[in-house]
Design an enzyme around this catalytic site. Structure first.
Site, mmCIF file in Angstrom:
data_model
loop_
_atom_site.group_PDB
_atom_site.id
_atom_site.type_symbol
_atom_site.label_atom_id
_atom_site.label_comp_id
_atom_site.label_asym_id
_atom_site.label_seq_id
_atom_site.Cartn_x
_atom_site.Cartn_y
_atom_site.Cartn_z
ATOM 1 N N SER A 10 46.367 41.148 42.192
ATOM 2 C CA SER A 10 45.274 41.640 43.025
ATOM 3 C C SER A 10 45.800 42.173 44.343
ATOM 4 O O SER A 10 46.426 41.452 45.125
ATOM 5 C CB SER A 10 44.272 40.520 43.299
ATOM 6 O OG SER A 10 43.310 40.940 44.244
ATOM 7 N N HIS A 35 44.970 45.191 40.000
ATOM 8 C CA HIS A 35 43.574 44.809 40.177
ATOM 9 C C HIS A 35 43.152 45.149 41.600
ATOM 10 O O HIS A 35 43.808 44.755 42.565
ATOM 11 C CB HIS A 35 43.404 43.304 39.916
ATOM 12 C CG HIS A 35 41.979 42.863 39.881
ATOM 13 N ND1 HIS A 35 41.161 43.059 38.791
ATOM 14 C CD2 HIS A 35 41.214 42.235 40.811
ATOM 15 C CE1 HIS A 35 39.962 42.564 39.036
ATOM 16 N NE2 HIS A 35 39.971 42.068 40.259
ATOM 17 N N ASP A 37 40.045 44.912 44.261
ATOM 18 C CA ASP A 37 38.792 44.261 44.596
ATOM 19 C C ASP A 37 38.071 45.057 45.674
ATOM 20 O O ASP A 37 38.545 45.163 46.813
ATOM 21 C CB ASP A 37 39.044 42.844 45.105
ATOM 22 C CG ASP A 37 39.534 41.920 44.014
ATOM 23 O OD1 ASP A 37 38.814 41.752 43.021
ATOM 24 O OD2 ASP A 37 40.636 41.355 44.150
ATOM 25 N N MET A 39 34.914 45.285 48.030
ATOM 26 C CA MET A 39 33.864 44.436 48.595
ATOM 27 C C MET A 39 33.101 45.199 49.671
ATOM 28 O O MET A 39 33.706 45.915 50.478
ATOM 29 C CB MET A 39 34.483 43.180 49.198
ATOM 30 C CG MET A 39 35.362 42.396 48.252
ATOM 31 S SD MET A 39 36.036 40.936 49.088
ATOM 32 C CE MET A 39 37.164 40.331 47.825
ATOM 33 N N HIS A 68 37.425 46.353 40.366
ATOM 34 C CA HIS A 68 36.364 45.346 40.329
ATOM 35 C C HIS A 68 35.423 45.622 41.498
ATOM 36 O O HIS A 68 35.762 45.366 42.658
ATOM 37 C CB HIS A 68 37.001 43.949 40.432
ATOM 38 C CG HIS A 68 36.019 42.840 40.603
ATOM 39 N ND1 HIS A 68 36.405 41.567 40.995
ATOM 40 C CD2 HIS A 68 34.674 42.773 40.432
ATOM 41 C CE1 HIS A 68 35.350 40.790 41.062
ATOM 42 N NE2 HIS A 68 34.288 41.498 40.727
ATOM 43 N N MET A 70 32.518 44.870 43.760
ATOM 44 C CA MET A 70 31.629 43.834 44.289
ATOM 45 C C MET A 70 30.736 44.492 45.320
ATOM 46 O O MET A 70 30.781 44.185 46.511
ATOM 47 C CB MET A 70 32.455 42.692 44.888
ATOM 48 C CG MET A 70 33.156 41.849 43.844
ATOM 49 S SD MET A 70 34.341 40.674 44.546
ATOM 50 C CE MET A 70 35.813 41.708 44.560
ATOM 51 N N MET A 139 34.644 35.300 36.637
ATOM 52 C CA MET A 139 35.051 34.818 37.950
ATOM 53 C C MET A 139 35.162 33.297 37.912
ATOM 54 O O MET A 139 34.201 32.614 37.574
ATOM 55 C CB MET A 139 34.036 35.240 39.012
ATOM 56 C CG MET A 139 33.939 36.742 39.244
ATOM 57 S SD MET A 139 35.503 37.490 39.760
ATOM 58 C CE MET A 139 35.823 36.592 41.294
ATOM 59 N N GLY A 144 34.358 37.191 46.798
ATOM 60 C CA GLY A 144 34.242 37.536 48.207
ATOM 61 C C GLY A 144 35.469 37.232 49.036
ATOM 62 O O GLY A 144 35.705 37.875 50.046
ATOM 63 N N PHE A 145 36.271 36.264 48.599
ATOM 64 C CA PHE A 145 37.453 35.879 49.357
ATOM 65 C C PHE A 145 38.586 35.516 48.414
ATOM 66 O O PHE A 145 38.359 34.952 47.341
ATOM 67 C CB PHE A 145 37.168 34.666 50.255
ATOM 68 C CG PHE A 145 36.152 34.926 51.321
ATOM 69 C CD1 PHE A 145 36.518 35.510 52.523
ATOM 70 C CD2 PHE A 145 34.823 34.595 51.124
ATOM 71 C CE1 PHE A 145 35.581 35.766 53.500
ATOM 72 C CE2 PHE A 145 33.880 34.837 52.098
ATOM 73 C CZ PHE A 145 34.249 35.422 53.290
ATOM 74 N N ASP A 177 39.582 35.817 36.849
ATOM 75 C CA ASP A 177 39.946 36.103 38.239
ATOM 76 C C ASP A 177 39.469 34.968 39.124
ATOM 77 O O ASP A 177 38.289 34.640 39.141
ATOM 78 C CB ASP A 177 39.297 37.422 38.671
ATOM 79 C CG ASP A 177 39.653 37.824 40.092
ATOM 80 O OD1 ASP A 177 40.484 37.154 40.728
ATOM 81 O OD2 ASP A 177 39.097 38.839 40.558
#
Length: 220
Positions: A10, A35, A37, A39, A68, A70, A139, A144-145, A177
């Site tokens: 990630s 990966h 992320d 957000m 991914h 979010m 998940m 978120g973190f 993940d």
């Protein structure tokens, strides 16, 4: 049945002052996917980066970009991430009112569609769209973190999804993940996962190749 296990480090855990070098390093170390992320500070309580970062990194590696999202609402942003270089785009079942339509949009953009399940989202949510997805992401932390602890109660869900996938006879990747380490990776693999996302378990180690090998082989 033994399945090849893919490792998707990630980018969120990388050194953001050296992103290009970090991506090249994990590529050379044997990572399978990158990966990413995304957000928005709304769907999840954090903000990461956007399509401009994907575009800047796309020329640095041939690894598939596993994106991914979010973010919510999500549909308006799908074209930008497809154009920036995403190969796989996964979205949360709760990220819009019409999951089926959103997955159709990803496929229409020529990208591989996926669904993400939060810890409180049941496996049954994906049943109506199993014929559309090429990836299901479980998940094992709340999104978120980075750096959170693995939620062990998600292991039965991974096993349930593996049974659902196998019953279709389709090639659908089952990704995990959150809190994936050399200790939790074997549990995920045993439950049926075949793609592991790892942040600090790769980027937080001095030897990326050894860290990736440990995750892939389930070695401590």
């Amino acid at each position: 049945m033994t399945r090849p296990v893919k490792i998707a480090p990630s980018l969120l855990a990388a050194d953001f002052a050296r992103l290009g070098e970090e991506v090249a390093a994990i590529d050379a170390a044997g990572a399978d996917w990158l990966h990413l992320d995304i957000m928005d500070g709304h769907f999840v309580p954090n903000i990461s980066y956007g399509p401009a970062v994907l575009k800047a990194l796309r020329g640095r590696t041939r690894m598939p970009f596993d994106v991914h999202l979010m973010i919510a609402p999500v549909d308006a942003f799908l074209p930008a991430f497809a154009e920036a270089g995403a190969d796989r785009i996964s979205l949360h079942a709760e990220a819009g009112p019409h999951l089926h339509r959103s997955l159709q949009s990803i496929r229409a953009l020529g990208r591989s569609p996926g669904v993400v399940l939060n810890p409180a989202t049941p496996a049954a949510v994906v049943a109506p769209v199993l014929d559309m997805v090429e990836l299901i992401l479980v998940m094992t932390v709340n999104p978120g973190f980075g750096g959170q602890s693995f939620i062990h109660s998600q292991l039965p869900k991974i096993a349930e999804l593996r049974r659902m996938i196998d019953a279709t006879g389709r090639e659908i990747a089952l990704e995990v993940d959150g809190g994936v380490t050399a200790e939790t990776a074997p549990l995920c693999i045993e439950a049926g996962a075949d793609v592991l996302v790892a942040g600090t378990a790769v980027f937080g180690k001095p030897d990326y190749a050894a860290a990736i090998a440990a995750l892939r082989g389930g070695l401590a």
